[in-house]
Design a protein around this motif. Structure first.
Motif, short mmCIF file in Angstrom:
data_model
loop_
_atom_site.label_atom_id
_atom_site.label_comp_id
_atom_site.label_asym_id
_atom_site.label_seq_id
_atom_site.Cartn_x
_atom_site.Cartn_y
_atom_site.Cartn_z
N LEU A 1 -3.72 -0.35 1.44
CA LEU A 1 -2.74 -0.40 0.36
C LEU A 1 -3.39 0.06 -0.94
N VAL A 2 -2.73 0.96 -1.64
CA VAL A 2 -3.28 1.47 -2.89
C VAL A 2 -2.12 1.71 -3.86
N GLN A 3 -2.42 1.61 -5.15
CA GLN A 3 -1.39 1.90 -6.15
C GLN A 3 -1.23 3.40 -6.33
N ALA A 4 -0.07 3.78 -6.79
CA ALA A 4 0.18 5.19 -7.07
C ALA A 4 -0.87 5.73 -8.04
N ASN B 1 -6.22 11.99 -2.85
CA ASN B 1 -6.24 11.65 -4.27
C ASN B 1 -4.84 11.72 -4.84
N SER B 2 -4.66 11.13 -6.01
CA SER B 2 -3.36 11.15 -6.70
C SER B 2 -2.24 10.76 -5.76
N LEU B 3 -2.44 9.68 -5.06
CA LEU B 3 -1.46 9.26 -4.05
C LEU B 3 -0.14 8.88 -4.69
N LYS B 4 0.93 9.18 -3.95
CA LYS B 4 2.29 8.91 -4.39
C LYS B 4 2.96 7.97 -3.39
N PRO B 5 3.98 7.23 -3.83
CA PRO B 5 4.68 6.36 -2.88
C PRO B 5 5.21 7.12 -1.66
N GLU B 6 5.59 8.37 -1.84
CA GLU B 6 6.10 9.15 -0.71
C GLU B 6 5.02 9.55 0.29
N ASP B 7 3.76 9.25 -0.02
CA ASP B 7 2.69 9.46 0.95
C ASP B 7 2.58 8.30 1.93
N THR B 8 3.33 7.25 1.69
CA THR B 8 3.31 6.08 2.58
C THR B 8 3.74 6.47 3.98
N ALA B 9 2.90 6.17 4.96
CA ALA B 9 3.17 6.55 6.35
C ALA B 9 2.04 6.02 7.23
N VAL B 10 2.25 6.14 8.53
CA VAL B 10 1.15 5.96 9.47
C VAL B 10 0.51 7.32 9.66
N TYR B 11 -0.79 7.38 9.47
CA TYR B 11 -1.54 8.64 9.59
C TYR B 11 -2.27 8.67 10.93
N TYR B 12 -2.10 9.80 11.62
CA TYR B 12 -2.69 9.98 12.94
C TYR B 12 -3.68 11.12 12.94
N VAL C 1 -1.09 3.80 5.77
CA VAL C 1 -1.36 4.05 4.35
C VAL C 1 -0.11 3.66 3.59
N THR C 2 -0.26 2.74 2.65
CA THR C 2 0.86 2.29 1.84
C THR C 2 0.53 2.49 0.36
N VAL C 3 1.39 3.22 -0.32
CA VAL C 3 1.18 3.51 -1.74
C VAL C 3 2.28 2.80 -2.52
N SER C 4 1.89 1.88 -3.37
CA SER C 4 2.87 1.13 -4.16
C SER C 4 3.10 1.81 -5.50
N SER C 5 4.32 1.67 -6.00
CA SER C 5 4.67 2.31 -7.28
C SER C 5 4.38 1.41 -8.46
#
Length: 118
Positions: A11-14, A83-94, A114-118
């Motif tokens: 979990l990471v902030q935007a 880098n510069s993660l956005k909430p829309e990057d939230t997903a399961v990464y394979y 990967v969860t990106v909070s706004s």
């Protein structure tokens, strides 16, 4: 039997960063393509980035300039620096490793959230 083990999700902030790693166990030929895909809830799995053993890399338009894929063939490991993660990057990464020529193979990791909070 080859297994791909992913790590680094969380979990990471935007605006923040994460680095994903994917290590392959077992014997694989080094001539292959290693890549990262992601799947968000209710959406199809999509390619995020790929890295060929020839040294070329390709990225989804949505991550260009923010994500970087790299690989260490000696360690049979592929990385994704995000880098510069956005909430829309939230997903399961394979993680995926594929070889199109003989001996063909196509291996997938179990996925990392990967969860990106706004």
């Amino acid at each position: 039997q080859v297994q791909l083990v992913e790590s680094g999700g969380g979990l990471v902030q935007a605006g923040g960063s994460l680095r994903l790693s994917c290590a392959a166990s077992g014997s694989i030929f080094s001539i292959n393509t290693m890549g990262w895909y992601r799947q968000a809830p209710g959406k199809q799995r999509e390619l995020v980035a790929g890295s060929s053993s020839a040294g070329t890399a390709n990225y989804a338009d949505s991550v260009k300039g923010r994500f970087t894929i790299s690989r260490d063939n000696a360690k049979k490991t592929v990385y994704l620096q995000m880098n510069s993660l956005k909430p829309e990057d939230t997903a399961v990464y394979y993680c995926n490793v594929v070889r199109e020529i003989w001996p063909r193979y196509d291996y997938w990791g179990q996925g990392t959230q990967v969860t990106v909070s706004s």
